[in-house]
Design an enzyme around this catalytic site. Structure first.
Site, short mmCIF file in Angstrom:
data_model
loop_
_atom_site.label_atom_id
_atom_site.label_comp_id
_atom_site.label_asym_id
_atom_site.label_seq_id
_atom_site.Cartn_x
_atom_site.Cartn_y
_atom_site.Cartn_z
N ARG A 17 0.81 -1.22 0.00
CA ARG A 17 0.00 0.00 0.00
C ARG A 17 0.84 1.27 0.00
O ARG A 17 0.36 2.34 -0.35
CB ARG A 17 -0.95 -0.01 1.21
N GLN A 18 2.11 1.14 0.38
CA GLN A 18 3.02 2.29 0.31
C GLN A 18 3.85 2.15 -0.96
O GLN A 18 5.00 1.72 -0.94
CB GLN A 18 3.91 2.32 1.55
N ASP B 91 -13.36 2.64 -4.68
CA ASP B 91 -12.59 3.86 -4.86
C ASP B 91 -12.17 3.97 -6.33
O ASP B 91 -12.31 3.01 -7.10
CB ASP B 91 -11.37 3.92 -3.94
N LYS C 245 -14.57 8.59 -2.62
CA LYS C 245 -14.36 8.65 -1.17
C LYS C 245 -13.25 9.63 -0.84
O LYS C 245 -12.43 9.99 -1.67
CB LYS C 245 -14.01 7.27 -0.61
N GLY D 214 -13.17 -0.41 7.25
CA GLY D 214 -13.75 0.92 7.19
C GLY D 214 -14.24 1.29 5.81
O GLY D 214 -15.41 1.69 5.63
#
Length: 313
Positions: free
Chosen positions: A96-97, A168, A191, A224
């Site tokens: 994710r990074q 997203d 989002k 989330g």
């Protein structure tokens, strides 16, 4: 099987490795992985692998020692004179990074790519990267598999009036591939993320009123984003809501969030062992897909037929 691959399992997901070996009718490779009293990892291959085609199956989800264990296994295999070492990562952690989205942060996806390469891997096989461009971080052959074939047959011609939803903007390509194969409409959720693991849903791009919905994504962590998407879809008139997510990290209160949401069913793969059972979550095995990639790689055959995401109708 002549010139058969030797498949070894790390400790992150031994059950998946067993399923892969059962599908290929191969015995699982013998390896000893121990921890010293201070937690330091020790690895020894218990059979001769000199000149062999070795496949190490290890997801790199937290804790970080799963990644460290993978690196040590690769190093041990190279020092044991394996002909070729392939790292099979059902889940590629730290993905994710993948860019500097703010000052003074690490690009961990590139760091992990460097570590795997320096450890001695000759090839990497993984499934549903968080960002496909991570393939470019590697200077060794890289096979990127997609889990969509595992899920699409569950919905094709099974659910009427279906639309596919991307939670997203970054997931539009994945959602479009599902929509094409399922002959379904496409909806995107716009989002905003004010801070890590906090999501504020703004609005939907598309219509879900009176329709059945399939949310697709590469992973679900705290739940989330996913649960916010489910609630937004329900508030906008969606009927049945399903999810197809490859990697079930499900950290923190994710399970309870999903249980209390209006979601009908969430389908995930076994790329990561499910921590807790949940009536709304159903696991589908990725072992067949990974096994096919391993055996085709071993035989130097094309595995492009497994890359169905790029085949638009």
């Amino acid at each position: 099987m002549e010139n058969a691959p030797l498949i070894f399992s790390g400790t992150s997901n031994p059950e998946l490795t067993r399923k892969i070996c059962n599908y290929l009718h191969l015995k699982e490779g013998k390896i000893d992985i121990r921890r010293f009293s201070d937690g330091e990892i020790w690895v020894k291959f218990l059979q001769n692998i000199r000149g062999q085609d070795v496949y190490i199956v290890q997801s790199t989800q937290p804790p970080a020692e799963n990644l460290m264990e993978l690196l040590i296994m690769i190093d041990a295999a190279k020092r044991a004179s394996a002909k070729r070492v392939t790292a099979v990562l059902p889940y590629f952690g730290y993905a994710r990074q993948d860019r500097k989205d703010q000052p003074r942060v690490s690009i961990t996806a590139k760091l992990v790519a460097n570590l795997i390469t320096v450890a001695g891997a000759d090839r990497v096989i993984t499934m549903d990267l968080h960002a496909a461009q991570i393939q470019g971080f590697f200077d060794i052959p890289f096979d990127h598999l997609y889990a969509s074939p595992i899920f699409t047959h569950l919905f094709k011609d099974q659910i009427e009036n279906l639309v596919v939803v991307s939670p997203d903007v970054g997931g539009i390509k994945l959602a479009r591939s599902y929509a094409n194969r399922l002959n379904a409409g496409l909806v995107v959720i716009d989002k905003r993320r004010p801070k890590h693991n906090v999501v504020e849903v703004m609005h939907l791009i598309g219509d879900v009123e009176g329709k059945n919905v399939l949310i697709v994504d590469d992973l679900v962590d705290t739940g989330g984003t996913f649960v916010s998407a489910v609630k937004a879809l329900k508030d906008n008139g969606a009927n049945q809501i399903y999810g197809a997510v490859t990697h079930p990290l499900l950290s923190g209160e994710a399970i309870s969030k999903i249980e209390s949401s209006p979601l009908n069913k969430l389908y995930v793969t076994d790329s990561i062992p499910l921590k807790h059972k949940c009536d709304k979550i159903e696991v589908r095995t990725s072992s067949t897909l990974l096994a096919e990639a391993i055996i085709r790689s071993n035989r130097n055959e094309s595995i492009s037929s497994l890359f169905e995401i790029d085949k638009d109708k």
